[in-house]
Design a protein around this motif. Structure first.
Motif, PDB file in Angstrom:
ATOM      1  N   SER A  18       0.805  -1.217   0.000  1.00  0.00           N
ATOM      2  CA  SER A  18       0.000   0.000   0.000  1.00  0.00           C
ATOM      3  C   SER A  18       0.839   1.268   0.000  1.00  0.00           C
ATOM      4  O   SER A  18       0.465   2.255  -0.628  1.00  0.00           O
ATOM      5  N   PHE A  19       1.977   1.260   0.692  1.00  0.00           N
ATOM      6  CA  PHE A  19       2.777   2.479   0.808  1.00  0.00           C
ATOM      7  C   PHE A  19       3.906   2.564  -0.210  1.00  0.00           C
ATOM      8  O   PHE A  19       4.531   3.616  -0.353  1.00  0.00           O
ATOM      9  N   GLY A  20       4.175   1.493  -0.941  1.00  0.00           N
ATOM     10  CA  GLY A  20       5.274   1.491  -1.892  1.00  0.00           C
ATOM     11  C   GLY A  20       6.497   0.825  -1.294  1.00  0.00           C
ATOM     12  O   GLY A  20       6.657   0.744  -0.078  1.00  0.00           O
ATOM     13  N   VAL A  21       7.394   0.371  -2.169  1.00  0.00           N
ATOM     14  CA  VAL A  21       8.535  -0.413  -1.708  1.00  0.00           C
ATOM     15  C   VAL A  21       9.462   0.384  -0.802  1.00  0.00           C
ATOM     16  O   VAL A  21      10.129  -0.182   0.075  1.00  0.00           O
ATOM     17  N   PHE A  22       9.543   1.703  -0.995  1.00  0.00           N
ATOM     18  CA  PHE A  22      10.345   2.539  -0.096  1.00  0.00           C
ATOM     19  C   PHE A  22       9.462   3.291   0.899  1.00  0.00           C
ATOM     20  O   PHE A  22       9.872   3.566   2.022  1.00  0.00           O
ATOM     21  N   GLY A  23       8.250   3.610   0.496  1.00  0.00           N
ATOM     22  CA  GLY A  23       7.327   4.303   1.395  1.00  0.00           C
ATOM     23  C   GLY A  23       6.944   3.476   2.603  1.00  0.00           C
ATOM     24  O   GLY A  23       6.514   4.027   3.621  1.00  0.00           O
ATOM     25  N   ALA A  24       7.125   2.144   2.527  1.00  0.00           N
ATOM     26  CA  ALA A  24       6.802   1.282   3.659  1.00  0.00           C
ATOM     27  C   ALA A  24       7.656   1.592   4.878  1.00  0.00           C
ATOM     28  O   ALA A  24       7.315   1.194   5.995  1.00  0.00           O
ATOM     29  N   ALA A  84      -1.693   6.238  18.705  1.00  0.00           N
ATOM     30  CA  ALA A  84      -2.892   6.619  17.955  1.00  0.00           C
ATOM     31  C   ALA A  84      -2.680   6.490  16.448  1.00  0.00           C
ATOM     32  O   ALA A  84      -3.658   6.422  15.685  1.00  0.00           O
ATOM     33  N   LEU A  85      -1.410   6.455  16.001  1.00  0.00           N
ATOM     34  CA  LEU A  85      -1.125   6.328  14.571  1.00  0.00           C
ATOM     35  C   LEU A  85      -1.252   4.889  14.074  1.00  0.00           C
ATOM     36  O   LEU A  85      -1.286   4.668  12.859  1.00  0.00           O
ATOM     37  N   LEU A  86      -1.304   3.943  14.988  1.00  0.00           N
ATOM     38  CA  LEU A  86      -1.328   2.541  14.578  1.00  0.00           C
ATOM     39  C   LEU A  86      -2.656   2.154  13.937  1.00  0.00           C
ATOM     40  O   LEU A  86      -2.697   1.303  13.046  1.00  0.00           O
ATOM     41  N   GLY A  87      -3.751   2.754  14.397  1.00  0.00           N
ATOM     42  CA  GLY A  87      -5.056   2.466  13.795  1.00  0.00           C
ATOM     43  C   GLY A  87      -5.117   2.827  12.319  1.00  0.00           C
ATOM     44  O   GLY A  87      -5.524   1.996  11.493  1.00  0.00           O
ATOM     45  N   PRO A  88      -4.732   4.067  11.942  1.00  0.00           N
ATOM     46  CA  PRO A  88      -4.720   4.411  10.510  1.00  0.00           C
ATOM     47  C   PRO A  88      -3.854   3.482   9.677  1.00  0.00           C
ATOM     48  O   PRO A  88      -4.226   3.120   8.550  1.00  0.00           O
ATOM     49  N   LEU A  89      -2.696   3.079  10.191  1.00  0.00           N
ATOM     50  CA  LEU A  89      -1.832   2.171   9.440  1.00  0.00           C
ATOM     51  C   LEU A  89      -2.519   0.832   9.204  1.00  0.00           C
ATOM     52  O   LEU A  89      -2.480   0.288   8.098  1.00  0.00           O
ATOM     53  N   TRP A 115       7.153   5.407  -3.503  1.00  0.00           N
ATOM     54  CA  TRP A 115       6.160   5.893  -2.541  1.00  0.00           C
ATOM     55  C   TRP A 115       4.794   5.953  -3.204  1.00  0.00           C
ATOM     56  O   TRP A 115       4.668   6.369  -4.355  1.00  0.00           O
ATOM     57  N   ASN A 116       3.759   5.565  -2.460  1.00  0.00           N
ATOM     58  CA  ASN A 116       2.388   5.689  -2.945  1.00  0.00           C
ATOM     59  C   ASN A 116       1.762   6.937  -2.313  1.00  0.00           C
ATOM     60  O   ASN A 116       1.395   6.927  -1.129  1.00  0.00           O
ATOM     61  N   PRO A 117       1.624   8.027  -3.072  1.00  0.00           N
ATOM     62  CA  PRO A 117       1.076   9.266  -2.491  1.00  0.00           C
ATOM     63  C   PRO A 117      -0.328   9.097  -1.928  1.00  0.00           C
ATOM     64  O   PRO A 117      -0.695   9.776  -0.966  1.00  0.00           O
ATOM     65  N   LYS A 118      -1.111   8.201  -2.503  1.00  0.00           N
ATOM     66  CA  LYS A 118      -2.481   8.018  -2.038  1.00  0.00           C
ATOM     67  C   LYS A 118      -2.515   7.401  -0.637  1.00  0.00           C
ATOM     68  O   LYS A 118      -3.340   7.785   0.206  1.00  0.00           O
ATOM     69  N   ALA A 119      -1.634   6.462  -0.376  1.00  0.00           N
ATOM     70  CA  ALA A 119      -1.574   5.866   0.961  1.00  0.00           C
ATOM     71  C   ALA A 119      -1.089   6.891   1.981  1.00  0.00           C
ATOM     72  O   ALA A 119      -1.604   6.953   3.102  1.00  0.00           O
ATOM     73  N   VAL A 120      -0.112   7.695   1.587  1.00  0.00           N
ATOM     74  CA  VAL A 120       0.398   8.729   2.491  1.00  0.00           C
ATOM     75  C   VAL A 120      -0.692   9.745   2.803  1.00  0.00           C
ATOM     76  O   VAL A 120      -0.871  10.163   3.955  1.00  0.00           O
TER      77      VAL A 120
END
Length: 516
Positions: A122-128, A402-407, A441-446
């Motif tokens: 979802s986040f991309g090979v480097f965005g992960a 709190a950031l773990l839920g969105p991920l 990086w996947n801009p949509k996931a970010v």
């Protein structure tokens, strides 16, 4: 990006049945091999599947049989609930955990990859690296704190055997005494021994650590019940339901889910070694609803019984064991609960950053080096100072939590709904592939993460939203999943990757074409 980027090609011929000769089909792209920037043996799909039902079940015992797990159920009475309300909230909450944990577990079992590699979808090979490092920061901080808490039990043991060492507890260096430092370093070093053979050593440790706590808890509950005359009240003292009983009940449900929020993300680190989906399901069923409820009931019974035996409710099992007039009981209890704390530390806070840091630089950092880096950082931050600071624990760690839920919402929406579990696994390790997006990086996931993370953190930390703060994990996960679905459902690259994955899965093992 649409489909896999162009690269070197190979010429493919196939025998034509009508013309009776080989004909050129078309130039076919040659998929690149795994990139050293994305691949090493520890991140690659698991080949040896040794974590069967018992190993995964024992892992859950190690995670739940901790000092935090012991006090969790009793802590829910502070919301203003009665015994039966707490019990129902625990039942509902742990069954939600069971269902959500299966999502992460099934993905890991099918693909055979750890959490940071799964996040590449979802986040991309480097965005992960974004979700991986967020999870790593939470884990490293709690890794240090849990190591320090386990060292408290070591101090109890040492002072019982060598009471003259009490003089080493009077000084202060960076917030801890000499004996405190020595105990912490001993526990810290013991955990590093689990790195010797990577996950296999950890599996063998978990196989006996979790059950050992049940033995001591069984003895403890019998001792308390006998001394209480087998008559205890399960209604522990608590607070008042500030926003009503219904809010308190569902807050208890939400807090039960949030208690497991870290492993909801990286349970695939363990299930990737499972031989079948059934083994994951069965281990989760017995390890979560059954084991968690049994341990919660036992902890509440013991805590309630201490009031009748000692005239006060004691929430620390080490303290309870320490009141037994037996040096052997004290040593057994202290050692067991030190092992229990190490167990949850390994499961929740050691394995994850080892993989997460390896994902940052696979060519130089493997699982062992990632674990060593995490351990060194946990030492340098002097975790007792973190634990003793309400600002750090409540705001820094609370905000990161709190950031773990969105991920979770983004990754599960991407895998189960948008891709329908169809993945070109090899492309998770290629710099040019279906999961490259924009420079990895996947801009949509970010974007989905930012849109959901901001309200989740605000709800978790700002006092005016106290009535809904317990639900911040759910709110963040739901917003993230919804936003990611809306902006990604017509993404051509996702459709292309699903088509390619389906074709790859349907491809026969015997080659149909010849190459020249």
């Amino acid at each position: 990006m649409t489909g896999r980027p162009a690269g070197p090609t190979k010429v493919v011929y196939r025998h034509h049945p009508w013309l009776g000769k080989r004909v050129l089909i078309m130039p076919q792209p040659i998929p690149a091999g795994p990139s050293p920037r994305l691949h090493n043996e520890d991140l690659a799909p698991a080949e040896h599947r040794r974590w069967g039902f018992y190993s995964l079940f024992a892992m859950w015992m190690s995670d739940i049989h901790s000092l935090g797990g012991y006090t969790f159920a009793a802590g829910l009475f502070a919301l203003g609930l009665g015994a039966w309300q707490v019990f129902l909230a625990l039942v509902l909450g742990i069954f939600i955990v069971f269902l959500l944990m299966n999502l992460s577990g099934y993905a890991g079992q099918k693909l055979g990859v750890p959490y940071p590699v799964l996040a590449r979808l979802s986040f991309g090979v480097f965005g992960a690296n974004l979700p991986a490092l967020i999870r790593a920061l939470v884990a490293i901080a709690w890794y240090g704190i849990q190591t320090w808490l386990a060292s408290r039990a070591v101090i109890v043991i040492v002072l019982q055997i060598w009471p003259d060492l009490k003089g080493l507890t009077g000084n202060n260096f960076l917030g801890e005494s000499t004996l405190g430092w020595l105990a912490f370093l001993v526990v810290w070093a013991l955990q590093l021994l689990l790195l010797r053979n990577g996950m296999d050593t950890i599996r063998r440790f978990q196989d006996w650590a979790g059950p050992a706590v049940w033995v001591v808890m069984g003895l403890l509950v019998v001792y308390i019940l006998i001394n209480a005359g087998w008559n205890v009240s399960l209604d522990l003292p608590g607070g008042t339901a500030q926003w009503g009983v219904m809010q308190a009940f569902f807050a208890a449900v939400a807090l039960t889910v949030t208690y497991f929020s870290t492993l909801l993300l990286n349970f695939c680190d363990f299930s990737r070694f499972a031989p079948s989906r059934r083994s994951v399901w069965t281990a989760n069923l017995w390890g979560l609803p059954v084991n968690f409820m049994a341990f919660s009931v036992v902890s509440v019974v013991v805590t309630a019984g201490t009031f009748k035996v000692y005239g006060q409710h004691i929430y620390d099992p080490v303290d309870i064991v320490g009141r037994i007039n037996s040096i052997w009981a004290l040593l057994l209890g202290a050692v067991t609960f030190a092992v229990a704390t190490l167990g949850i530390n390994v499961v929740a806070n050691f394995v994850s950053p080892a993989y997460d840091l390896a994902n940052v630089w696979p060519a130089k950092i493997d699982f062992r080096r990632g674990g060593l880096i995490a351990a060194v950082v946990a030492l340098v931050i002097t975790p007792w100072n973190l634990f003793n600071s309400p600002v750090v624990v409540n705001q820094f760690l609370g905000g990161l939590g709190a950031l773990l839920g969105p991920l979770f919402g983004i990754i599960m929406m991407d895998y189960y709904v948008l891709r329908r579990q169809h993945v070109v696994v090899a492309d998770l390790f290629r710099e040019q592939g279906y999961y490259t997006y924009a420079r990895g990086w996947n801009p949509k996931a970010v974007l989905s993460f930012l849109v959901s993370a901001i309200p989740a953190v605000i709800l978790a930390l700002v006092p005016v939203f106290g009535a809904v703060s317990a639900f911040s994990w759910f709110i963040g996960a739901i917003i993230a999943a919804a936003v990611h679905f809306l902006i990604s459902r017509n993404d051509r690259s996702i459709a292309d990757s699903v088509t390619a994955a389906i074709a790859e899965d349907a491809r026969p093992t015997a080659p149909q074409a010849r190459t020249a």
